[in-house]
Enzyme design. Structure first.
Site, mmCIF file in Angstrom:
data_model
loop_
_atom_site.group_PDB
_atom_site.id
_atom_site.type_symbol
_atom_site.label_atom_id
_atom_site.label_comp_id
_atom_site.label_asym_id
_atom_site.label_seq_id
_atom_site.Cartn_x
_atom_site.Cartn_y
_atom_site.Cartn_z
ATOM 1 N N TYR A 54 57.344 43.510 38.242
ATOM 2 C CA TYR A 54 56.140 43.584 38.655
ATOM 3 C C TYR A 54 55.743 42.566 40.068
ATOM 4 C CZ TYR A 54 51.350 40.933 37.794
ATOM 5 O OH TYR A 54 50.333 41.067 38.081
ATOM 6 N N SER A 55 56.085 41.631 40.083
ATOM 7 C CA SER A 55 55.548 40.690 41.059
ATOM 8 C C SER A 55 56.320 40.957 42.227
ATOM 9 C CB SER A 55 56.852 39.161 41.009
ATOM 10 O OG SER A 55 57.799 39.113 40.850
ATOM 11 N N THR A 76 48.288 37.876 42.143
ATOM 12 C CA THR A 76 48.591 36.797 40.997
ATOM 13 C C THR A 76 49.502 35.773 41.920
ATOM 14 O OG1 THR A 76 49.965 37.079 39.784
ATOM 15 C CG2 THR A 76 50.682 38.343 41.559
ATOM 16 N N ASP A 77 50.041 34.789 41.572
ATOM 17 C CA ASP A 77 50.849 34.417 42.149
ATOM 18 C C ASP A 77 52.360 33.875 41.848
ATOM 19 O OD1 ASP A 77 51.221 33.777 39.338
ATOM 20 O OD2 ASP A 77 50.611 30.986 39.210
#
Length: 357
Positions: A159-160, A133-134
């Site tokens: 999450y990131s 993901t970005d």
């Protein structure tokens, strides 16, 4: 070619599996645990295709992953299985640490064992494609240039952070063990079959139920929006043409604030499924912002377009209208999905006046 896809019953994974089966000659080994966000029905008729093989399994189970590699002998892995909802990661980070970090580790080790056992020709052709993901790049100020593949990681949410960790593991397995890997980092996806905790399906559902349309803060958070079918095509392109060890950013080239997205959805719903008494914008409500909310994401996909010649087919306008029409025509699916969790309503009674289909 035999492709093992993890998370293949999820939102992005099911789009990828449908394309691989319908548009290529690949045999797909679809590995999914079928958690709340995984839905076998999202595969449509692909479920019954002779080149689709479904295995219900958890990527965190190393022994099971090893067994699946021995059984199916894949030529490539496309790893999409992940916990992905930021709000859920804030309230329960443990599942994200387990699935996104340990699950990636277990899959890497099973893939490395399998890859090491292949004859030289097959070993040279094998690929491990990790989909990320970005959000691993952190946030941008309004005047900042878009994320490139060389942007330093600065994740903000559990999450990131777990996705950043999994990215680092994949690169380490390539550097240390020589495993032939590919990585892609995508922007916000939208389209059919998305679980209705994400912004676009949530707004569609709530609007048609006459419920509030919640927007964090003032709605000025900026995201780049990528139609899911475009993303799946990009993933296939990178698997076929990407350079080993290379990262490719995938963009929809459609930066919008959250408020702009909600207003666009309301405009489409006013046209395609008008309420007899009011415009849907009336339902918009601003709610307290979530902790650590990144203000802006934007992706520079010049490497992908320049090296591999990929560009998205859908504009934001065309992709969003396709998405709205799909949800209007598929309330049975949405009803079944919402009924699977106690936190969601079990019956949907949308306003149907003028609804497409």
């Amino acid at each position: 070619m035999r492709v093992l896809v993890t998370g293949g019953a999820g939102f992005i994974g099911s789009a990828l599996v449908r394309q691989l089966v319908s548009e290529t000659h690949c045999t797909v080994i679809n590995v999914d645990k079928l958690t709340y966000a995984g839905n076998f029905a999202a595969l449509g008729d692909t479920r019954f295709h002779p080149r689709h093989i479904f295995e219900r399994a958890d990527v965190c189970d190393f022994r099971e992953m090893e067994r699946l590699f021995r059984k199916h002998r894949p030529d490539a892995v496309m790893h999409l299985a992940a916990e992905s909802h930021v709000d859920r990661s804030i309230h329960g980070p443990g599942d994200f640490i387990k699935t996104n970090i340990f699950g990636t580790y277990a899959l890497l080790e099973a893939a490395r064992t399998h890859w090491s056992s292949l004859p030289p020709g097959q070993r040279a052709q094998f690929r491990f494609h990790h989909i990320s993901t970005d959000e691993v790049y952190g946030e941008l100020a309004p005047e900042d240039p878009a994320f490139s593949e060389d942007t330093a990681y600065a994740p903000s949410s559990p999450y990131s952070a777990t996705k950043a960790s999994s990215d680092h593991l994949v690169r380490a397995w390539q550097r240390t063990y020589g495993l032939p890997v590919l990585l892609t980092n995508c922007s916000n996806n939208y389209g059919p079959f998305q679980y209705p905790e994400k912004l676009i399906p949530l707004v569609i559902r709530n609007a048609l139920l006459g419920e509030p349309l919640p927007i964090y803060g003032s709605g000025d958070q900026v995201r780049d929006w990528l139609y899911v079918e475009d993303h799946a095509r990009a993933l296939r392109h990178v698997l076929a043409e990407g350079r080993i060890g290379r990262t490719y950013n995938i963009s929809g080239r459609s930066e919008r604030t959250n408020l702009e997205v909600v207003n666009a959805l309301c405009g489409l719903l006013n046209r395609l499924a008008p309420h007899p008494e009011y415009a849907y914008e009336r339902l918009i409500r601003f709610v307290p912002d979530r902790p650590g909310h990144d203000r802006r994401y934007a992706i520079d996909d010049s490497r992908l377009s320049g090296e591999l010649g990929w560009t998205p087919r859908e504009s934001f306008q065309s992709g969003l209208e396709k998405t709205v029409r799909w949800y209007l025509e598929n309330w049975t699916w949405l009803d079944e999905v919402c009924a699977r969790t106690e936190s969601e309503v079990t019956r949907l009674k949308p306003v149907r006046q003028g609804a497409a289909g």
